[in-house]
Scaffold this active site. Structure first.
Site, PDB file in Angstrom:
ATOM      1  N   ARG A  10     -12.138   0.497 -16.844  1.00  0.00           N
ATOM      2  CA  ARG A  10     -12.250   1.789 -17.528  1.00  0.00           C
ATOM      3  C   ARG A  10     -12.990   1.620 -18.854  1.00  0.00           C
ATOM      4  O   ARG A  10     -13.835   2.441 -19.217  1.00  0.00           O
ATOM      5  CB  ARG A  10     -10.858   2.374 -17.764  1.00  0.00           C
ATOM      6  CG  ARG A  10     -10.228   3.000 -16.516  1.00  0.00           C
ATOM      7  CD  ARG A  10      -8.750   3.291 -16.713  1.00  0.00           C
ATOM      8  NE  ARG A  10      -8.195   4.035 -15.590  1.00  0.00           N
ATOM      9  CZ  ARG A  10      -7.870   3.499 -14.413  1.00  0.00           C
ATOM     10  NH1 ARG A  10      -8.063   2.203 -14.204  1.00  0.00           N
ATOM     11  NH2 ARG A  10      -7.368   4.244 -13.441  1.00  0.00           N
TER      12      ARG A  10
ATOM     13  N   GLU B 255       0.992  -1.164  -6.502  1.00  0.00           N
ATOM     14  CA  GLU B 255       0.418  -2.511  -6.470  1.00  0.00           C
ATOM     15  C   GLU B 255       1.502  -3.590  -6.483  1.00  0.00           C
ATOM     16  O   GLU B 255       1.247  -4.737  -6.127  1.00  0.00           O
ATOM     17  CB  GLU B 255      -0.522  -2.711  -7.673  1.00  0.00           C
ATOM     18  CG  GLU B 255      -1.816  -1.929  -7.602  1.00  0.00           C
ATOM     19  CD  GLU B 255      -2.832  -2.572  -6.679  1.00  0.00           C
ATOM     20  OE1 GLU B 255      -2.992  -3.789  -6.704  1.00  0.00           O
ATOM     21  OE2 GLU B 255      -3.468  -1.823  -5.917  1.00  0.00           O
TER      22      GLU B 255
ATOM     23  N   HIS C 137      -5.600   0.290   1.017  1.00  0.00           N
ATOM     24  CA  HIS C 137      -6.033  -0.633  -0.027  1.00  0.00           C
ATOM     25  C   HIS C 137      -6.932  -1.716   0.567  1.00  0.00           C
ATOM     26  O   HIS C 137      -7.575  -1.493   1.596  1.00  0.00           O
ATOM     27  CB  HIS C 137      -4.817  -1.204  -0.754  1.00  0.00           C
ATOM     28  CG  HIS C 137      -4.244  -0.269  -1.777  1.00  0.00           C
ATOM     29  ND1 HIS C 137      -3.513  -0.677  -2.863  1.00  0.00           N
ATOM     30  CD2 HIS C 137      -4.322   1.087  -1.886  1.00  0.00           C
ATOM     31  CE1 HIS C 137      -3.154   0.356  -3.592  1.00  0.00           C
ATOM     32  NE2 HIS C 137      -3.629   1.452  -3.010  1.00  0.00           N
TER      33      HIS C 137
END
Length: 423
Positions: free
Chosen positions: A27, A307, A334
């Site tokens: 990001r 996750e 995923h």
């Protein structure tokens, strides 16, 4: 080639410093590429995922100077370049979902492709959103080409029930669009929603005005993105596998530089471990987990932190009783179908495991050291390596079919893991 994993000779005691957050690193790189002026980035993750992001941004005209040790200086381009010859997304969800929206700012076609497994990763929701904005996109999965519109629209509806990364990718570029962007989430609930919170917080820290209207609407106002030097937090999801080593062996593991406050969903692992019987000491600069005499199975919803599923599943196999993980149906999309992969590999080891509509059920094994070790297939998925590594602490002789895939987020995992567990 099979790769042996170490078995614990007793309670594991270690101090570990994990690399920077993948989610925050990528990001930060995208925001630096969109900013008004150069940005300095410290503590960023050096891994295949971040390498792919750097390569993608560089091909679009971003300049990157510096090294891992000294940090990176990111200089945005005057205008993003099209890349008709193609950008390699590998298996990196952040690359395949954050970079295509940047192609709206280029003045020509950009092709995106990836690894073999990448063709199966969900992309349709994001690409449908790009079409609503006026782009032409020639496929609903990798590979695909994005042809930007002359003037992007200012509103979009997106079904982000497959991954929160669709919304984050649109949010990151929104302020640079002429009209800004109003994003409305449609369909089922968004998984891993804290990652959207991370995106919004990072945008605001760069001077972007983001209005959150209820739970499913984000309005990003048009305007500049200010440059802001950043230091990246340690990756708390990657830290979980080391903390799990203490939980699995009645040991004690300390993670250095644990942030006092964080938007990373991986921090949820501390709560999960405590529910399974572990205790934790949280200090300003570190956290220590103490493993219990016997792990206890739990019923846990990991929708916000999916996750963690492989590591929590591995602990469930070593616990007393049954562990049920809910809310993670989306991880079938995923790096691999993680639910099917976990059940397949656990079952081959002799662990009772089954899929549900939205998760897995695992029955704990009373004597894991008596299981017959097998070659644990990783399916090119770094999180499957983490699950296998935790199981191997109590299952002598366990091997994995692939260790290279763990470089996706932790290139030095094998050496760091062996050092931590005393191998």
């Amino acid at each position: 080639m099979l790769h042996p994993l170490p078995t614990a000779r007793g309670p594991i005691t270690a101090e570990v410093r994990v690399p920077g957050s993948k989610s925050e690193t990528n990001r930060a790189l995208v925001l630096a590429a969109l900013a008004q002026s150069p940005t300095h980035l410290d503590g960023a993750l050096i891994s295949r995922d971040s390498d792919l992001m750097l390569a993608a941004l560089t091909r679009m005209g971003v300049t990157v100077d510096g090294s891992a040790g000294d940090g990176w200086q990111i200089t945005p381009p005057a205008k993003f370049s099209p890349v008709p010859e193609g950008i390699d997304c590998g298996l990196a969800g952040t690359v395949m979902r954050f970079v295509p929206p940047l192609a709206l700012l280029a003045d020509g076609d950009t092709l995106f492709f990836g690894d073999e497994h990448a063709t199966h990763r969900p992309m349709a929701g994001l690409l449908a959103a790009l079409r609503q904005l006026g782009a032409t996109v020639d496929s609903d999965s990798l590979p695909f080409t994005v042809s930007p519109p002359r003037s992007p629209a200012g509103t979009v509806e997106v079904d982000s029930s497959a991954t929160s990364q669709y919304i984050s990718g649109l949010l990151l570029v929104a302020a640079r669009l002429p009209k800004g962007l109003r994003i409305t989430q449609i369909g089922a609930s968004v998984p891993s929603r804290p990652h959207i919170g991370m995106t919004v917080a990072m945008l605001r820290s760069h001077g972007v005005r983001v209005d959150e209207i209820g739970d499913n609407v984000w309005h990003v106002h048009p305007g500049p993105i200010a440059a802001r030097n950043m230091s990246i937090e340690p990756d708390l999801t990657n830290a979980s596998v080391f903390l799990a080593a203490a939980a699995a062996t009645q040991g004690q593991v300390t993670i250095e530089a644990w942030p006092a406050e964080s938007l990373q969903p991986g921090g949820v692992f501390l709560d999960v471990a405590r529910r399974m019987g572990a205790t934790t000491d949280v200090a300003p600069q570190h956290v220590t987990l103490h493993g219990p005499a016997r792990l206890q199975g739990i019923d846990v919803d990991l929708h916000e932190a999916s996750e963690l599923t492989p590591v929590v599943a591995a602990l469930g196999a070593l616990a007393e009783g049954t562990t049920r993980i809910r809310g993670v149906a989306h991880i079938r999309g995923h790096e691999t179908d993680r639910l099917a992969a976990l059940v397949t590999e656990f079952t081959r080891l002799g662990i009772s495991a089954s899929e549900t509509d939205d998760g897995v059920i695992i029955d704990g094994v009373a004597a894991p050291e008596k299981l017959t070790a097998t070659a644990f297939e990783t399916y090119a998925d770094h999180r499957m390596v983490h699950a296998a590594a935790v199981l191997a602490l109590r299952v002598p002789g366990l091997t994995v079919t692939d260790l290279a895939c763990v470089a996706k987020t932790m290139p030095n995992f094998e050496a760091d893991w062996r050092a931590a567990v005393g191998a």
